[in-house]
Design an enzyme around this catalytic site. Sequence first.
Site, PDB file in Angstrom:
ATOM      1  N   TRP A 172       0.677  -1.326   0.054  1.00 34.60           N
ATOM      2  CA  TRP A 172       0.106  -0.033  -0.085  1.00 34.60           C
ATOM      3  C   TRP A 172       0.744   1.288   0.178  1.00 34.60           C
ATOM      4  O   TRP A 172       0.508   2.240  -0.636  1.00 34.60           O
ATOM      5  CB  TRP A 172      -1.086  -0.198   1.188  1.00 34.60           C
ATOM      6  CG  TRP A 172      -2.226  -0.860   0.840  1.00 34.60           C
ATOM      7  CD1 TRP A 172      -2.494  -2.288   1.395  1.00 34.60           C
ATOM      8  CD2 TRP A 172      -3.247  -0.899  -0.230  1.00 34.60           C
ATOM      9  NE1 TRP A 172      -3.413  -2.490   0.873  1.00 34.60           N
ATOM     10  CE2 TRP A 172      -4.013  -2.001  -0.184  1.00 34.60           C
ATOM     11  CE3 TRP A 172      -3.199   0.095  -1.274  1.00 34.60           C
ATOM     12  CZ2 TRP A 172      -4.895  -2.130  -1.177  1.00 34.60           C
ATOM     13  CZ3 TRP A 172      -4.136  -0.032  -1.912  1.00 34.60           C
ATOM     14  CH2 TRP A 172      -5.295  -1.190  -1.983  1.00 34.60           C
ATOM     15  N   ASP A 217      -1.736   6.791   6.142  1.00 39.97           N
ATOM     16  CA  ASP A 217      -2.653   5.966   5.607  1.00 39.97           C
ATOM     17  C   ASP A 217      -3.114   5.093   6.826  1.00 39.97           C
ATOM     18  O   ASP A 217      -2.454   4.291   6.882  1.00 39.97           O
ATOM     19  CB  ASP A 217      -2.418   5.343   4.411  1.00 39.97           C
ATOM     20  CG  ASP A 217      -3.563   4.325   3.946  1.00 39.97           C
ATOM     21  OD1 ASP A 217      -4.334   4.206   4.505  1.00 39.97           O
ATOM     22  OD2 ASP A 217      -3.029   3.821   2.851  1.00 39.97           O
ATOM     23  N   LYS A 239     -12.554  -1.433   6.038  1.00 41.12           N
ATOM     24  CA  LYS A 239     -11.570  -2.350   6.715  1.00 41.12           C
ATOM     25  C   LYS A 239     -12.468  -2.320   8.488  1.00 41.12           C
ATOM     26  O   LYS A 239     -12.873  -3.216   8.824  1.00 41.12           O
ATOM     27  CB  LYS A 239     -10.360  -2.148   7.094  1.00 41.12           C
ATOM     28  CG  LYS A 239      -9.437  -2.748   5.854  1.00 41.12           C
ATOM     29  CD  LYS A 239      -9.874  -2.037   4.417  1.00 41.12           C
ATOM     30  CE  LYS A 239      -9.204  -2.371   3.339  1.00 41.12           C
ATOM     31  NZ  LYS A 239      -8.163  -1.520   2.744  1.00 41.12           N
TER      32      LYS A 239
END
Length: 360
Positions: A102, A172, A196
Site C-alpha cells: 500500500w 494512511d 476495514k
Amino acid sequence: MSRVYNFSAGPSTIAEEVLQRAQDELLEWGKSGMSVMEMSHRGKDYVGIAEKAEADFREILGVPDNYKVLFVSGGATGQFAAIPMNLLRGKTSVNYVNTGIWSGKAISEAKKYAEVKIAASSKENGFKTIPARADWKIDPEAAYLHYTSNETINGVEFQEVPDAGGLPLVCDMSSNILSRPVDVSQFGLIYAGAQKNMGPAGIAVVIVRDDLMGQALPITPSIFDYKIQAENGSMLNTPPTYNWYLLGLVLEWVKQQGGLATIEEHNKAKAAKLYATIDASPFYANPVEPVYRSRMNVPFTLAKPELEKTFAAEAKAVGLVSLEGHRSVGGMRASIYNAMPAAGVDALIAFMNEFERKNG
Ligand SMILES: *Cc1c(COP(=O)(O)O)cnc(C)c1O
C-alpha cells in the site's frame, strides 16, 4: 440464516448488531417515512445523521478542534492523489516511507504531482520489518512525511507514531484506524477508507489540520479540495449518504464496546492467540519481525504450500471464509479487525490445529 466468520481483508466483517440495526431501520428511519437512502442530503433528518457521525468520530478519536473531519468518496486511493495536490503548498518534493504494497501504491500516485523522496524502505528485506527510525533520511524541504500505519497485505504495523522530523505527518490508517487509541495532534493528516474497520466500502474519512488547507494546486478537482469540502460540510456534491449513515452506526457500536482502549485490549488478545498458534507450530509460519506484526492482518504460510487450496476449502466448509492471502503475495491471511469476535479467532485456531494434525 448462517453467518460465517469472515476473515476478508476488505470489504470485511461488520458487527452483527450494526447490520441488525440497519435492517431494522431500512424501510423507515425514525418517523421520517422513508429509508435513509431516499433522504435528501440537505434535509434536517439526514444532516442530523451526518453530524452525529462526525461528533461520535471526533469523540472516539479525540480529534482536536483545529482539525476538520471530512467524509469523502474515492476511497483511500483517491487520497493518494488528493494529498499531494492539497499539501504541496508551494513545495516540490514529498517524503514517503515504503513499508509494503500500500505504501508503494501511494508513492506511485504521488509521483504524478511531486518529486517523491523515499525516506526509508523495507523493500529489499521483503517488507518483513520497519526500518529503524534513526536510519530514515528526511528531506527538511519536503512538504510532508507519509507512512502507512498498517500494511494490510504484508501484515506489518507501526506500534508507535514515528517522529516526522518537524514536517507534517501524513498517515494512511485505512486498515488500523479505530483499532487502538491515537494522538491525532501528532499528525498533519490522517486518512482511511471505511471498509476495514469503519463499515462499508464507498466512503473514506480524512482528518486534516486547519493550517494545511487552502493552498491546493490549481488543477485540484473541487471534490478533492479539502478547503472546499470543509467549507461545504463534505457536501459539495451528494455524498455517499447511506455509507455515511452505516459508518455512523459502526461508530455507535465502537462506543458501546467501551471505546478504543477496550477495543485495543480485545485486538491485542485476539492477535496474540493467533500468532502464538503460528509460532508454536512447525507447520505454520509468519515472516514478519515480531515487534512489527500487525494486529489486524495476519499472513501465514503452510509448510506444504500445495495444501493452500485445501486449507481454504476445508476452512470454508466449517464457516471460516476468505483466508486466502492477497493475490500478489500468496499464502494465507486472516484479517481480524475490530468486528471479528474472539470466538471467530478461537474457531480459526481450532481449525488450524486440526488441519495440522491431519496434514502436518
Ligand atoms: C484497502 C487499503 C487501501 C485502498 O482503499 P480503497 O478504499 O480501495 O481505495 C489503501 N491503503 C490501505 C492501507 C488499505 O488497507
